[in-house]
Write a protein that holds these residues in place. Sequence first.
Motif, PDB file in Angstrom:
ATOM      1  N   ALA A 336      -5.724  80.836  66.143  1.00  0.00           N
ATOM      2  CA  ALA A 336      -4.607  81.771  66.327  1.00  0.00           C
ATOM      3  C   ALA A 336      -4.896  83.074  65.590  1.00  0.00           C
ATOM      4  O   ALA A 336      -5.533  83.088  64.538  1.00  0.00           O
ATOM      5  N   GLU A 337      -4.415  84.171  66.154  1.00  0.00           N
ATOM      6  CA  GLU A 337      -4.634  85.480  65.548  1.00  0.00           C
ATOM      7  C   GLU A 337      -3.289  86.187  65.391  1.00  0.00           C
ATOM      8  O   GLU A 337      -2.603  86.449  66.378  1.00  0.00           O
ATOM      9  N   ILE A 338      -2.925  86.468  64.131  1.00  0.00           N
ATOM     10  CA  ILE A 338      -1.645  87.102  63.817  1.00  0.00           C
ATOM     11  C   ILE A 338      -1.924  88.546  63.435  1.00  0.00           C
ATOM     12  O   ILE A 338      -2.548  88.832  62.413  1.00  0.00           O
ATOM     13  N   LEU A 357      -1.192  69.229  61.276  1.00  0.00           N
ATOM     14  CA  LEU A 357      -1.073  70.624  61.675  1.00  0.00           C
ATOM     15  C   LEU A 357      -2.423  71.272  61.445  1.00  0.00           C
ATOM     16  O   LEU A 357      -2.986  71.166  60.362  1.00  0.00           O
ATOM     17  N   SER A 358      -2.951  71.910  62.496  1.00  0.00           N
ATOM     18  CA  SER A 358      -4.260  72.540  62.357  1.00  0.00           C
ATOM     19  C   SER A 358      -4.158  74.042  62.566  1.00  0.00           C
ATOM     20  O   SER A 358      -3.682  74.507  63.596  1.00  0.00           O
ATOM     21  N   LEU A 359      -4.641  74.798  61.542  1.00  0.00           N
ATOM     22  CA  LEU A 359      -4.767  76.254  61.635  1.00  0.00           C
ATOM     23  C   LEU A 359      -6.233  76.655  61.523  1.00  0.00           C
ATOM     24  O   LEU A 359      -6.563  77.766  61.120  1.00  0.00           O
ATOM     25  N   ASP A 360      -7.101  75.746  61.912  1.00  0.00           N
ATOM     26  CA  ASP A 360      -8.541  75.958  61.832  1.00  0.00           C
ATOM     27  C   ASP A 360      -8.935  77.237  62.578  1.00  0.00           C
ATOM     28  O   ASP A 360      -8.513  77.470  63.715  1.00  0.00           O
ATOM     29  N   GLN A 361      -9.733  78.092  61.906  1.00  0.00           N
ATOM     30  CA  GLN A 361     -10.247  79.334  62.473  1.00  0.00           C
ATOM     31  C   GLN A 361      -9.147  80.358  62.804  1.00  0.00           C
ATOM     32  O   GLN A 361      -9.361  81.295  63.580  1.00  0.00           O
ATOM     33  N   SER A 362      -7.964  80.180  62.238  1.00  0.00           N
ATOM     34  CA  SER A 362      -6.895  81.159  62.477  1.00  0.00           C
ATOM     35  C   SER A 362      -7.154  82.428  61.656  1.00  0.00           C
ATOM     36  O   SER A 362      -7.904  82.424  60.689  1.00  0.00           O
ATOM     37  N   LYS A 363      -6.486  83.528  62.064  1.00  0.00           N
ATOM     38  CA  LYS A 363      -6.693  84.808  61.386  1.00  0.00           C
ATOM     39  C   LYS A 363      -5.369  85.538  61.244  1.00  0.00           C
ATOM     40  O   LYS A 363      -4.510  85.466  62.111  1.00  0.00           O
ATOM     41  N   THR A 364      -5.226  86.238  60.117  1.00  0.00           N
ATOM     42  CA  THR A 364      -4.154  87.230  60.012  1.00  0.00           C
ATOM     43  C   THR A 364      -4.813  88.585  59.771  1.00  0.00           C
ATOM     44  O   THR A 364      -5.839  88.683  59.100  1.00  0.00           O
ATOM     45  N   ARG A 365      -4.200  89.599  60.339  1.00  0.00           N
ATOM     46  CA  ARG A 365      -4.740  90.947  60.175  1.00  0.00           C
ATOM     47  C   ARG A 365      -3.686  91.835  59.531  1.00  0.00           C
ATOM     48  O   ARG A 365      -2.501  91.746  59.873  1.00  0.00           O
ATOM     49  N   GLY A 366      -4.117  92.698  58.626  1.00  0.00           N
ATOM     50  CA  GLY A 366      -3.202  93.626  57.973  1.00  0.00           C
ATOM     51  C   GLY A 366      -2.063  92.888  57.311  1.00  0.00           C
ATOM     52  O   GLY A 366      -2.257  92.014  56.481  1.00  0.00           O
ATOM     53  N   SER A 367      -0.828  93.212  57.706  1.00  0.00           N
ATOM     54  CA  SER A 367       0.338  92.588  57.096  1.00  0.00           C
ATOM     55  C   SER A 367       0.868  91.419  57.926  1.00  0.00           C
ATOM     56  O   SER A 367       2.009  91.003  57.768  1.00  0.00           O
ATOM     57  N   GLY A 368       0.050  90.895  58.849  1.00  0.00           N
ATOM     58  CA  GLY A 368       0.455  89.710  59.603  1.00  0.00           C
ATOM     59  C   GLY A 368       0.694  88.530  58.679  1.00  0.00           C
ATOM     60  O   GLY A 368       0.032  88.379  57.645  1.00  0.00           O
ATOM     61  N   GLN A 369       1.644  87.652  59.007  1.00  0.00           N
ATOM     62  CA  GLN A 369       2.032  86.573  58.097  1.00  0.00           C
ATOM     63  C   GLN A 369       2.161  85.230  58.823  1.00  0.00           C
ATOM     64  O   GLN A 369       2.541  85.174  59.987  1.00  0.00           O
ATOM     65  N   ILE A 370       1.853  84.163  58.082  1.00  0.00           N
ATOM     66  CA  ILE A 370       2.145  82.791  58.497  1.00  0.00           C
ATOM     67  C   ILE A 370       3.045  82.206  57.419  1.00  0.00           C
ATOM     68  O   ILE A 370       2.643  82.119  56.251  1.00  0.00           O
ATOM     69  N   LEU A 371       4.273  81.845  57.786  1.00  0.00           N
ATOM     70  CA  LEU A 371       5.288  81.437  56.821  1.00  0.00           C
ATOM     71  C   LEU A 371       5.652  79.967  56.983  1.00  0.00           C
ATOM     72  O   LEU A 371       5.897  79.505  58.096  1.00  0.00           O
ATOM     73  N   PHE A 372       5.725  79.258  55.840  1.00  0.00           N
ATOM     74  CA  PHE A 372       6.117  77.844  55.838  1.00  0.00           C
ATOM     75  C   PHE A 372       7.378  77.638  54.992  1.00  0.00           C
ATOM     76  O   PHE A 372       7.562  76.589  54.388  1.00  0.00           O
ATOM     77  N   ALA A 390      -5.894  87.922  55.619  1.00  0.00           N
ATOM     78  CA  ALA A 390      -5.989  89.291  55.113  1.00  0.00           C
ATOM     79  C   ALA A 390      -5.332  89.390  53.748  1.00  0.00           C
ATOM     80  O   ALA A 390      -4.410  88.647  53.416  1.00  0.00           O
ATOM     81  N   SER A 391      -5.776  90.352  52.945  1.00  0.00           N
ATOM     82  CA  SER A 391      -5.254  90.478  51.590  1.00  0.00           C
ATOM     83  C   SER A 391      -3.770  90.803  51.586  1.00  0.00           C
ATOM     84  O   SER A 391      -3.040  90.450  50.662  1.00  0.00           O
ATOM     85  N   THR A 392      -3.292  91.465  52.627  1.00  0.00           N
ATOM     86  CA  THR A 392      -1.862  91.799  52.691  1.00  0.00           C
ATOM     87  C   THR A 392      -1.113  90.899  53.671  1.00  0.00           C
ATOM     88  O   THR A 392       0.057  91.129  53.948  1.00  0.00           O
ATOM     89  N   GLY A 393      -1.784  89.910  54.202  1.00  0.00           N
ATOM     90  CA  GLY A 393      -1.156  89.035  55.195  1.00  0.00           C
ATOM     91  C   GLY A 393      -1.243  87.593  54.769  1.00  0.00           C
ATOM     92  O   GLY A 393      -2.126  86.858  55.224  1.00  0.00           O
ATOM     93  N   PRO A 394      -0.376  87.158  53.869  1.00  0.00           N
ATOM     94  CA  PRO A 394      -0.534  85.836  53.275  1.00  0.00           C
ATOM     95  C   PRO A 394      -0.087  84.696  54.193  1.00  0.00           C
ATOM     96  O   PRO A 394       0.632  84.883  55.156  1.00  0.00           O
TER      97      PRO A 394
END
Length: 408
Positions: A336-338, A357-372, A390-394
Amino acid sequence: MNSAQDLSIRRQRTGTIVVVSVAAAYLVIGGLLLLKVPGLLLQEWLPKGNTDDYGKLLGVAAQIVLFGLGGVIAIAGVSLSILRHRQELAAAERDRQRLRDDRERELRARFVTAVDLLSADSATKRTAALYALAALADDWDSYGRGDEVQVCVDVICGYLRAPLAEGTTSTPVAEVAVRNVGFALINQHLLDQARHSWGARTINLARIYLDQPAIFFRPRIRTGGHLTFDGATIAAKGALSLGEATVQQGGTISMTGARIEELGEVEIDELTVCKGGLLEMRHVSVRLVGAVSITNSTILNGALLDIDEAIVHSGGYINLGGLAIESRNGVTLRGAEIGEEAELSLYSLYFAEGATLSLDQSKTRGSGQILFDGATIQNNKVLLDGAKIASTGPIELPSGDWLLPEAN
């Protein structure tokens, strides 16, 4: 009087003539035998007898002949009854086949008429055509012809999949009303209590263009049935709703390669995927202010939610809030790419023991976020191998021991 009644009367007359002819022949032959045979029997029994002896035994000989004739009558009667019964069965089967052929011709004529109406200029006639096709599918189902039911379903879906007319940028108002009827007819036949269910059939809405709401409430996809929106485009003002859907017993709801454009929305609330069911959204693309919401849903009994290689573009949103993953089931978001300012939300996620739950090979760019936020994890497997953060996309995770990749 119709042809079937004429044929029945002719058969009755023919049967009467045969019975009368056989009875008359039997009376003639029986009378001759009764006159001749007793004397011949007495001559055989008493070759040296006189007239008095023959007179005493004539009644006995006549009775023997009568008994013989009675036996012949019985055998002949049984044979004729069996023959006539077989003829009646054959005639009845021919009548049934004739009725089936007439019925099929009628149904096929209705199909041709309905399909012709689909191309009418009048929105009212096109609406009538959709109703006629759905009613025809029900009649074919009552007739036990599932293949013909699928043909009717395919034509309805084909109409709904038709692209916009050349030079048109949005669906005309009159056509919106016609298409709403098509979606409603499909929904009615996907309900659990539907008398003529399409839940085990293929509902092919691949590559459909939606700039209007398409609402399917409580659809039940089962026993190898497929509801597919592969390659669909959900445009501005467009929405696809699958409230309280159930996918089970090898059934599939598929949105592989679907594009959710600006202000488009996919809403799947209180979904249940169980008993080998599959909700597949691989390669789905969510663009600016587009949204995919799969909320308050349950994955159990060997089922799978597959959102591999989803792309959430800047400002897009995928919401899996309140999702419950039971034992030995999984949700995959591999690759997945955020994007910038995009979000993948799994708030209040619940993992039962053994879920994945698999997030294998997923990416965040810029301020993109994955929230739990508020997730509950119980001795389960969360795979983040190869994820690029990404450093700004935790990725914001609940408290606990997590093995995360380094930020990129």
